[in-house]
Scaffold this motif. Structure first.
Motif, mmCIF file in Angstrom:
data_model
loop_
_atom_site.group_PDB
_atom_site.id
_atom_site.type_symbol
_atom_site.label_atom_id
_atom_site.label_comp_id
_atom_site.label_asym_id
_atom_site.label_seq_id
_atom_site.Cartn_x
_atom_site.Cartn_y
_atom_site.Cartn_z
ATOM 1 N N MET A 95 46.554 -17.074 -21.634
ATOM 2 C CA MET A 95 45.491 -18.015 -21.309
ATOM 3 C C MET A 95 44.135 -17.316 -21.236
ATOM 4 S SD MET A 95 45.791 -21.186 -20.903
ATOM 5 C CE MET A 95 47.105 -22.303 -21.175
ATOM 6 N N SER A 96 44.121 -16.152 -20.628
ATOM 7 C CA SER A 96 42.824 -15.493 -20.448
ATOM 8 C C SER A 96 42.291 -14.980 -21.775
ATOM 9 C CB SER A 96 42.932 -14.364 -19.432
ATOM 10 O OG SER A 96 43.707 -13.335 -19.953
ATOM 11 N N ALA A 99 40.927 -17.941 -23.540
ATOM 12 C CA ALA A 99 39.678 -18.368 -22.908
ATOM 13 C C ALA A 99 38.524 -17.433 -23.278
ATOM 14 C CB ALA A 99 39.849 -18.430 -21.395
ATOM 15 N N VAL A 133 39.688 -27.763 -27.157
ATOM 16 C CA VAL A 133 38.365 -27.267 -26.757
ATOM 17 C C VAL A 133 37.279 -27.581 -27.797
ATOM 18 C CG1 VAL A 133 39.205 -25.434 -25.256
ATOM 19 C CG2 VAL A 133 38.771 -24.942 -27.652
ATOM 20 N N LEU A 252 38.370 -33.229 -22.569
ATOM 21 C CA LEU A 252 39.122 -32.222 -21.827
ATOM 22 C C LEU A 252 38.334 -31.767 -20.607
ATOM 23 C CD1 LEU A 252 41.704 -30.264 -22.196
ATOM 24 C CD2 LEU A 252 39.932 -28.592 -22.556
ATOM 25 N N ALA A 253 38.985 -31.753 -19.527
ATOM 26 C CA ALA A 253 38.305 -31.427 -18.278
ATOM 27 C C ALA A 253 37.880 -29.962 -18.208
ATOM 28 C CB ALA A 253 39.200 -31.754 -17.096
ATOM 29 N N GLN A 254 38.340 -29.185 -19.188
ATOM 30 C CA GLN A 254 38.111 -27.732 -19.186
ATOM 31 C C GLN A 254 36.697 -27.344 -18.765
ATOM 32 O OE1 GLN A 254 36.819 -25.792 -22.278
ATOM 33 N NE2 GLN A 254 37.427 -23.775 -21.595
ATOM 34 N N PHE A 257 35.810 -28.315 -15.148
ATOM 35 C CA PHE A 257 36.634 -27.516 -14.253
ATOM 36 C C PHE A 257 36.177 -26.067 -14.251
ATOM 37 C CE2 PHE A 257 40.105 -24.436 -14.321
ATOM 38 C CZ PHE A 257 40.425 -24.490 -12.997
ATOM 39 N N TRP A 258 35.916 -25.585 -15.460
ATOM 40 C CA TRP A 258 35.496 -24.209 -15.629
ATOM 41 C C TRP A 258 34.222 -23.929 -14.837
ATOM 42 C CZ3 TRP A 258 38.830 -21.119 -16.368
ATOM 43 C CH2 TRP A 258 38.662 -19.901 -17.004
ATOM 44 N N GLU A 260 33.130 -25.502 -12.332
ATOM 45 C CA GLU A 260 33.367 -25.562 -10.894
ATOM 46 C C GLU A 260 33.922 -24.242 -10.365
ATOM 47 O OE1 GLU A 260 35.692 -28.338 -7.672
ATOM 48 O OE2 GLU A 260 35.455 -29.065 -9.716
ATOM 49 N N VAL A 261 34.873 -23.714 -11.122
ATOM 50 C CA VAL A 261 35.465 -22.441 -10.702
ATOM 51 C C VAL A 261 34.415 -21.328 -10.725
ATOM 52 C CG1 VAL A 261 37.125 -20.653 -11.300
ATOM 53 C CG2 VAL A 261 37.795 -23.037 -11.388
ATOM 54 N N LEU A 262 33.609 -21.329 -11.786
ATOM 55 C CA LEU A 262 32.572 -20.307 -11.887
ATOM 56 C C LEU A 262 31.575 -20.424 -10.749
ATOM 57 C CD1 LEU A 262 31.923 -20.336 -15.718
ATOM 58 C CD2 LEU A 262 32.927 -18.493 -14.385
ATOM 59 N N ARG A 264 32.064 -21.645 -7.849
ATOM 60 C CA ARG A 264 32.674 -21.192 -6.618
ATOM 61 C C ARG A 264 32.657 -19.671 -6.505
ATOM 62 N NH1 ARG A 264 36.681 -23.598 -3.449
ATOM 63 N NH2 ARG A 264 36.397 -25.826 -3.369
ATOM 64 N N ARG A 265 32.895 -19.044 -7.640
ATOM 65 C CA ARG A 265 32.929 -17.573 -7.606
ATOM 66 C C ARG A 265 31.549 -17.005 -7.323
ATOM 67 N NH1 ARG A 265 36.093 -14.106 -11.776
ATOM 68 N NH2 ARG A 265 35.665 -12.568 -10.177
ATOM 69 N N GLN A 268 30.528 -16.793 -3.745
ATOM 70 C CA GLN A 268 31.165 -15.809 -2.878
ATOM 71 C C GLN A 268 30.349 -14.519 -2.756
ATOM 72 O OE1 GLN A 268 35.199 -15.395 -4.219
ATOM 73 N NE2 GLN A 268 35.363 -17.595 -4.189
#
Lengths: 268, 267
Positions: A95-96, A99, A133, A252-254, A257-258, A260-262, A264-265, A268
Motif C-alpha cells: 500500500m505504501s 501510495a 485514484v 474515492l474518499a482517498q 481521507f488522506w 485528514e490524516v496528513l 492530523r500529523r 502533532q
C-alpha cells in the motif's frame, strides 16, 4: 493534469495498443502526454514502441532513481514511464509503495496535460488502485460477449468496492460505429440499472489489420500507418477529448481521507 | 478500575466510598432512568444505595438541589461507562466496547449500504519486550502503540485493546482501499517512531489484517473478526511488519456477475 486509467476486464482486447495510439493522437494534437505502463502482466508499452528501457519503475521504487530520470521519449513529445517486466510485480507492491508512486506521479502534474495509465487487465489490486485514484477510468472492450461480461464484472467491483460511479467506454475492433453504440447501449443500461454507474460513450475503434501489422513491426500504428482506419478513429476520438473526459476526480474518499490524516500529523 | 471509580466518587461527592459493592452502569440506568429529576427522595435513596453509595454520600446528594442531583448522576453514569468500557492500561477502549460497537456499526453499515472495515493488529514479538526488559517496559510499548493509533485515526474510527498485545480498529463507512491506507499509515508510523524507555530506544513493529464487510450481506462480528484474524495471520506469516487484506468469499461473490446481469448484457 488529467489522469486516465485505461483498463479492461479481459486481456487481449487491445488495451495497450489503445493507450499508446490514443496517447500519440493526443500528443499529435498538442497535448503533453505521459503514458504510464502499469501493465506488467502481459504486453509492455515499450515493446510496442520498439524500445528497450534501461531503467524502470523498479529503480524508482527502490530509490535508485527519480521518476523523471526514467521517462522515455516517444514521437511528438510523448513520454513513457516504463514499468519493468518480470522483476517487479506491481501486484506485489505494498500500500505504501502504491501510495508513494501515486504521490510521485502527482508531482509530475505540472509537466503534463494528460497521464494515461495503462493498467493490467482483470481485478488485481494494482488495477483497482489505479482505476480508483485516476480522474477517469476508460474501459476498453470489444463486441465479443466474454469481453463485455468481463468488462462489466470489473465495473461492478469498481462500483461496489471503490466507489467509481462513472466510466468512459471505448469499444475496440468494431465493424462500424453502429456496433460500438449497440455495445455501449447494452453496457450502459445494465450498469445503470444494477450498479448505478454511468457509462459514457468514448469511441468505437474500427477493426483494422494495420494494427497487427504495426505490432509486428514494433511501431505504433499511429506512427507507421497514420491514415489507416484505426488511426483515424483514434484521431477523431482525441479531438473529442475535452468534452468526453470531464470528470475531475472520482468519488474515492482517498483524497479527503488522506488530507485528514496528513492534517492530523501536522498538528502533532 | 474499582479504585478509579471510588476515587471519582470521592471527588464528586466528597467523603470516601466505603462500599465494596460493585457498580454497574446497567443497574444505575435501571434505577435512575431519564426521569431522575422527578424521583421522590425515597426512591433516590433506594437507587443510590443500590449503586453502592454510602450513607454520608447519600445524605450529601439529598441535601443538594434537584438539578445538581441530576448532574451528579449523569457524571456518575459517564464515569462508569468510561471505566467499564476502557482498557485500564492503554486508555483505549476494551474488548467489551469493541464487541458492542462492532455490532452496531455492522448494523449501520447494512442500513446505510456503506462498507465497514475491521483492522486487527498485533505487536510483533511482543513477548521479547517483556522477557528482555520486564513487564513495565512491555506496558510502555503497549501504551505507546495505543497512543500512535489513537492519533492517526479519523474521528469516526475507534480502537480497542482486544487481547494482550492485540488491538482492533473499527473503520466505519470506509472503502477497502482507504482502510488499507489507514492501516499502512499506522504501521509505518509505529515502525518509524521508536519507543523511548529510559536511555533506550526500542524498535517496535506491528502486523495488521484487514477485513471489510459487504453491506449487502449479513456479516456477524464473529465472522468479520475471523476474516481479519486470518489476514493478520498471513501478515505474520509473510514476515511481519506489514498489512494484509482478507479475501472473503462473500466480498467477491456479491461482486460476481449474476445470471440476470449476464442475460441482459448479452440478450
Amino acid at each position: 493534469m488529467k489522469t486516465i486509467a485505461i483498463t479492461s476486464g479481459k486481456g487481449g482486447v487491445g488495451k495497450t495498443n489503445m493507450a499508446v495510439n490514443f496517447g500519440l493522437a493526443l500528443a499529435n494534437q498538442g497535448k503533453r502526454v505521459l503514458i504510464f505502463d502499469a501493465d506488467l502482466g502481459l504486453a509492455n508499452v515499450d515493446i510496442l514502441f520498439g524500445y528497450s528501457c534501461e531503467h524502470t519503475l523498479a529503480d524508482v521504487i527502490e530509490n535508485r532513481m527519480q521518476l523523471t530520470d526514467i521517462l522515455v521519449d516517444a514521437p511528438d513529445g510523448l513520454k513513457i514511464l516504463p514499468a519493468s517486466s518480470g522483476v517487479l510485480r506491481l501486484e506485489r507492491l505494498s500500500m505504501s509503495q502504491l501510495a508513494s508512486l501515486a504521490d510521485a506521479m502527482e508531482r509530475l502534474s505540472s509537466r503534463f496535460d494528460v497521464l494515461i495509465i495503462d493498467t493490467g487487465a482483470g481485478m488485481t489490486d494494482s488495477v483497482l488502485f489505479f482505476s480508483s485514484v485516476a480522474d477517469e477510468v476508460m474501459l476498453v472492450t470489444t463486441p465479443e460477449p466474454t469481453a463485455i461480461t468481463d468488462g462489466y464484472a470489473l465495473v461492478k467491483v469498481l462500483a461496489n468496492e471503490y466507489e467509481v460511479k462513472s466510466l468512459v467506454l471505448l469499444v475496440n475492433e468494431v465493424l462500424d460505429n453502429k456496433e460500438a453504440h449497440t455495445v455501449h447501449k447494452k453496457l450502459s443500461a445494465v450498469c445503470g440499472k444494477h450498479l448505478g454507474v454511468e457509462i459514457r460513450f468514448g469511441a468505437g475503434i474500427l477493426k483494422d489489420t494495420h494494427l497487427e501489422k504495426a505490432v509486428r513491426e514494433r511501431k505504433p500504428v499511429y506512427i507507421n500507418y497514420p491514415t489507416a482506419p484505426v488511426s483515424q478513429s483514434l484521431r477523431n476520438f482525441a479531438r473529442t477529448f475535452d468534452s468526453v473526459f470531464t470528470s475531475q476526480k472520482n468519488e474515492l474518499a482517498q483524497k479527503g481521507f488522506w488530507n485528514e490524516v496528513l492534517a492530523r500529523r501536522e498538528q502533532q | 478500575m474499582e479504585q478509579e471509580t471510588s476515587q471519582f466518587l470521592e471527588a464528586v461527592l466528597g467523603g470516601d466510598s466505603e462500599s465494596e459493592q460493585p457498580l454497574s452502569v446497567e443497574s444505575i440506568k435501571a434505577k435512575c432512568g431519564d426521569g431522575v429529576a422527578y424521583w421522590s427522595d425515597l426512591e433516590l435513596e433506594d437507587a443510590f444505595s443500590a449503586i453502592g453509595l454510602n450513607e454520608r454520600q447519600i445524605e450529601r446528594i439529598q441535601s443538594t438541589s434537584q438539578f445538581d442531583k441530576t448532574a451528579i448522576i449523569q457524571k456518575l453514569l459517564d464515569e462508569l461507562s468510561r471505566t467499564t468500557l476502557e482498557d485500564g492500561l492503554t486508555k483505549v477502549y476494551n474488548r467489551r466496547y469493541f464487541e458492542r460497537t462492532m455490532e452496531s456499526e455492522l448494523d449501520r453499515s447494512r442500513r446505510d449500504q456503506r462498507p465497514c472495515g475491521l483492522v486487527l493488529l498485533d505487536i510483533d514479538h511482543f513477548k521479547n519486550f517483556n522477557d528482555t526488559y520486564g513487564h513495565d517496559v512491555g506496558d510502555l510499548v503497549l501504551k505507546s502503540v495505543a497512543t500512535t493509533i489513537k492519533n492517526l485515526l479519523r474521528s469516526t474510527d475507534t480502537v480497542s485493546r482486544v487481547g494482550g498485545e492485540e488491538f482492533a480498529i473499527i473503520v466505519p463507512n470506509t472503502f477497502r482501499l482507504d482502510a488499507g491506507f489507514l492501516a499502512e499509515r499506522i504501521r509505518k508510523h509505529v515502525e518509524e517512531h521508536k519507543v523511548k524507555v529510559d536511555d533506550k530506544a526500542l524498535s517496535v513493529t506491528i502486523s495488521m489484517g484487514i477485513a471489510m464487510n459487504d453491506p449487502k450481506l449479513i456479516t456477524t462480528v464473529d465472522e468479520l473478526y475471523k476474516q481479519a484474524d486470518k489476514a493478520l495471520y498471513e501478515a505474520k506469516q509473510s514476515g511481519r511488519n506489514c498489512v494484509k487484506f482478507s479475501v472473503s468469499e462473500t466480498e467477491t461473490s456479491s461482486s460476481a456477475v449474476t445470471a440476470d446481469e449476464r442475460n441482459e448484457l448479452l440478450g
